[in-house]
Design a protein around this motif. Structure first.
Motif, PDB file in Angstrom:
ATOM      1  N   THR A 117       0.850  -1.199   0.000  1.00 31.52           N
ATOM      2  CA  THR A 117       0.000   0.000   0.000  1.00 31.52           C
ATOM      3  C   THR A 117       0.884   1.247   0.000  1.00 31.52           C
ATOM      4  OG1 THR A 117      -0.113   0.013   2.422  1.00 31.52           O
ATOM      5  CG2 THR A 117      -1.859  -1.172   1.237  1.00 31.52           C
ATOM      6  N   GLY A 118       0.230   2.377  -0.186  1.00 31.18           N
ATOM      7  CA  GLY A 118       0.959   3.640  -0.155  1.00 31.18           C
ATOM      8  C   GLY A 118       1.401   4.133  -1.505  1.00 31.18           C
ATOM      9  N   VAL A 119       1.149   3.352  -2.573  1.00 35.78           N
ATOM     10  CA  VAL A 119       1.443   3.768  -3.949  1.00 35.78           C
ATOM     11  C   VAL A 119       0.233   3.430  -4.804  1.00 35.78           C
ATOM     12  CG1 VAL A 119       3.952   3.495  -3.774  1.00 35.78           C
ATOM     13  CG2 VAL A 119       2.544   1.542  -4.417  1.00 35.78           C
ATOM     14  N   ILE A 120       0.139   4.074  -5.977  1.00 37.89           N
ATOM     15  CA  ILE A 120      -1.031   3.839  -6.820  1.00 37.89           C
ATOM     16  C   ILE A 120      -0.861   2.634  -7.735  1.00 37.89           C
ATOM     17  CG2 ILE A 120      -1.854   6.209  -6.766  1.00 37.89           C
ATOM     18  CD1 ILE A 120      -0.474   6.719  -9.385  1.00 37.89           C
ATOM     19  N   THR A 121       0.337   2.046  -7.759  1.00 38.04           N
ATOM     20  CA  THR A 121       0.534   0.782  -8.472  1.00 38.04           C
ATOM     21  C   THR A 121       1.051  -0.235  -7.465  1.00 38.04           C
ATOM     22  OG1 THR A 121       2.716   1.573  -9.172  1.00 38.04           O
ATOM     23  CG2 THR A 121       0.911   1.790 -10.752  1.00 38.04           C
TER      24      THR A 121
END
Length: 790
Positions: free
Chosen positions: A278-282
């Motif tokens: 988590t914490g990124v869009i990919t």
């Protein structure tokens, strides 16, 4: 000496390339070696002999161009390392496992249409695997009532959560906490798994070190490059090359990328790393890299085992690639592949290469601007002459072009790579730089799928930079012409070299403008070509009749049928039909259009409400039994000129909805419309047009039906056109008759109405038997009015 080198290396490249067509396995590697040698010589020449000597502006321009070329050379070496010795994919049947493991099928959704989710659910139901060992989870982050009902219909669990933190990754992690399967298969909302998905992948987990298996993302619709250029049969989907060729190469070095869908994971590994990143869009790239850093194996399968929807419009594709670009940079900033513990040297190199790839927009812009800067501004990016270019650049380009042609096996060409990069370059340049320097935050957004538009639209905003660059290129051509023919400047060697370079760039810019012309997509669901002989059943004069038919194409909602008239009885209306397909339950439907020639009838059949079981069978038939929609990558070849010609021939034609009408017959006879009192939409239009007589106004006041005379222009089985003195609004219901045309009363709906020479030309669609229940109250309430038609 230099000319001897050029002649020798070019001759060897051509000879080995020709031999590789005869013995590909033997001569492919020598061709790659020649390509690398010619490019090494070119880079050495560029570094030591072509750097601009005067002016800091020239120096900066020269450094940027040289750096871009060096990065391109390193990427080329990495690419040929991946394809040098492709990994042989192993197949492990389920029988070799100690037991049949349990599998949870996760379908991640947020706001996708129910019609798309329905296909994916049906595909999951069709997977060839023991039903008591699988469970479908519809992970609905939109928490929609209609999605919950859909899940219940297909026996899936509707999984929702109170918060929506971390978008898709958070959605999947929430489902992990509420499921128990030994393995987790991940599907995007539009990805329909094929029958063999689990039987082809689960066996590979016999090795306890295998953490996940990635299968390709393939598509059953045309992406904007294919659709907008009318080249669906000529070029493969833009992602095919990465999904099938590069992923196979990455598998050699245990660097397979998880691409967010069509993958299956070992649950214990996901638990070990704390779930999806988590914490990124990919979250996909990060999750795969973290798993590999723990020492687990990751595999890829090149077989198409699931098919989904590519973005339908150019704007949607740009948004998707913008998200991927920025997401990969986000991921590398949070989990730096160069410093992340546990990764091998080759894994670090491949992930770094994947990160650098997303700066291709910036690299391409440098290539496009360099010749323009020289011609228009006199800024030198390299200091050389035409002869040296031919001696060093030409062998490297020819080697790259021909070796790539052999290695890609038709899945990609250098000219199409140039087009892909050029079309996205301005947008992704901004995306990469803003994300790199943290200038703009981007939240996760779902790529729209299943949206259709009946209009041709030019995505001007996305190609304004291309239009400016085309204008500058044309200005450069004019500048060279003026200098040559007006001022007689004789430095045409360098000017000519840059003009040829600009022409090559112009080809990519012009095709980018073509791709930005979103062509109309009238169909709300994709059709699959079938071309199989089956049977239809219909009622004729009170008796059931079964006749042979050919299914031309078919979707989950209907089919196009072709019937030989010589094998049919006459005067059949084909109102209600039952399609009989081998191995499927009979599918009931109704005719929505019919077209006729001397030899055959073509019928558009719309399925009536089908049960979830029937729908599942239909999806099985379309995706598993029907081979014609599978992509044949190696057979696709498209040249630039052929693609341009197709667009010029078809791109500006008016494209009507793919909805045939019945054969129309010219009538030119009077007819009568009954105006029903409750159709106030009619009465308001009539009153506004002052088209009511005093007697008719009395009918209105007394709520009685009355007739208006019109003129019948033409007639078909499904509708007619009339000319009347008053307007009518869309979807208003009428009853029409004509004694001269021998047409008994028919209930119809207004489809369109347009002003023509002081009157109104109006199109009516006859209401089918299926729809006539809606008018029963009219028949009962106004039985006296019906006598007018007796």
């Amino acid at each position: 000496m230099q000319i001897i080198y050029a002649e020798l290396i070019i001759s060897l490249i051509i000879i080995v390339f020709t031999l590789s067509y005869i013995k590909e396995n033997i001569f492919t590697k020598p061709l790659i070696i020649l390509c690398c040698i010619s490019n090494v010589v070119y880079i050495i020449w560029r570094i030591f002999f072509t750097f601009p000597e005067h002016g800091w502006v020239n120096w900066i321009a020269g450094f940027m161009l040289l750096l871009t070329e060096c990065i391109g050379f390193l990427q080329m070496v990495i690419f040929y390392t991946l394809v040098w010795n492709p990994v042989r994919e192993s197949k492990v049947p389920l029988e070799q496992l100690d037991h049949i493991p349990t599998v949870d099928l996760f379908i991640a959704t947020y706001n996708e249409p129910v019609s798309i989710l329905k296909k994916t659910l049906a595909g999951c139901k069709n997977i060839d695997y023991p039903k008591d060992r699988t469970q479908i989870y519809l992970c609905d982050d939109g928490d929609r009532v209609e999605v919950k009902k859909l899940a219940e219909q297909f026996g899936a669990l509707h999984c929702t959560r109170e918060d929506h933190m971390h978008a898709k990754a958070g959605n999947l992690n929430h489902a992990l906490k509420h499921s128990t399967g030994e393995f987790i298969a991940i599907f995007d909302a539009d990805m329909v798994p094929l029958k063999a998905f689990l039987t082809r992948t689960i066996g590979l987990f016999k090795d306890p070190k295998v953490a996940f298996v990635q299968t390709p993302q393939a598509f059953y619709n045309d992406d904007p490059y294919q659709y907008n250029t009318f080249s669906a049969e000529a070029i493969p989907n833009e992602q095919d090359f990465f999904m099938r060729t590069l992923q196979a190469g990455k598998a050699r070095f245990n660097a397979v990328m998880f691409v967010g869908s069509n993958a299956i994971f070992r649950r214990t590994v996901l638990d070990e790393i704390g779930g999806f990143a988590t914490g990124v869009i990919t979250e996909d790239m990060a999750t795969g890299m973290i798993i590999q850093s723990k020492g687990y194996k990751t595999l890829s399968v090149s077989d198409v085992l699931a098919m989904g929807l590519a973005p339908e419009s150019w704007g949607d594709m740009l948004k998707q690639r913008d998200r991927w670009c920025r997401g990969n940079i986000q991921c590398a900033k949070k989990w730096n592949p160069l410093t992340m513990p546990g990764l091998s040297i080759m894994q670090r190199i491949l992930y770094l290469d994947g990160l650098i790839y997303w700066f291709f927009g910036l690299f391409k812009m440098i290539y496009i601007l360099a010749p323009l800067a020289f011609v228009l501004l006199g800024i030198y990016s390299l200091n050389t002459d035409l002869i040296s270019i031919l001696e060093f650049w030409l062998p490297s380009f020819l080697g790259s072009f021909l070796s790539f042609k052999i290695v890609s096996k038709g899945k990609r060409s250098l000219i199409w790579s140039h087009i892909y990069d050029t079309s996205m370059a301005p947008r992704l340049t901004i995306s990469a730089l803003t994300e790199l320097f943290g200038l703009k935050q981007l939240n996760f957004k779902v790529t729209p799928k299943g949206a259709t538009s009946g209009k041709r639209e030019f995505h001007l905003a996305s190609v304004l930079p291309h239009i400016v660059l085309v204008g500058l290129t044309l200005l450069a051509f004019i500048e060279v012409g003026v200098d040559n023919f007006v001022f007689h400047i004789n430095n045409m060697t360098l000017f000519g070299m840059n003009i040829l370079w600009a022409i090559y760039n112009l080809l990519g810019l012009l095709m980018a403008l073509v791709v930005a012309f979103n062509q109309p997509r009238h169909r709300s669901t994709e059709r699959f070509p079938i071309n199989r002989d089956e049977h239809i059943q219909f009622i004729n004069q009170g008796r059931e009749v079964t006749a042979p038919t050919k299914i031309v194409d078919m979707s989950d909602r209907g089919a196009r049928l072709r019937i030989d008239k010589s094998r049919m009885e006459r005067n059949i209306s084909f109102e209600q039909l039952t399609l009989q397909i081998e191995k499927l339950e009979p599918i009931k439907g109704h005719r929505v259009w019919i077209a006729e020639t001397k030899e055959e009838l073509t019928i558009g059949l719309q399925f009536d409400d089908v049960s979830p079981q029937q729908y599942t069978e239909i999806i099985d038939y379309l995706f598993n039994e029907n081979e014609s929609k599978r992509t044949s990558f190696e057979s696709r070849r498209s040249h630039y000129l052929a693609t341009s010609t197709r667009f010029m021939r078809h791109g500006f034609k008016k494209r009507e909805p793919l909805q045939r009408q019945d054969s129309r017959h010219h009538i030119d006879e009077p007819a009568y419309l009954m105006i029903l009192p409750d159709e106030r939409i009619h009465l308001a239009a009539l009153e506004a047009a002052a088209a009511l007589s005093e007697k008719e106004e009395d009918y209105v006041r007394n709520s009685q039906p009355f007739e208006k005379q019109v003129h019948l222009v033409d007639l078909s089985l499904t509708g007619c056109q009339i000319i009347c003195s008053f307007p009518m609004n869309q979807k208003a219901r009428v009853i029409i008759r004509s004694n001269q045309a021998k047409m008994n009363r028919r209930e119809a709906e207004v489809v369109w109405s347009t002003r023509k020479r002081g009157n109104y030309l109006t199109g009516l669609r006859f209401v089918s038997e299926k729809d006539q229940a809606e008018l029963n109250h009219n028949r009962t309430q106004y039985s006296a009015g019906r006598n007018l038609f007796s």
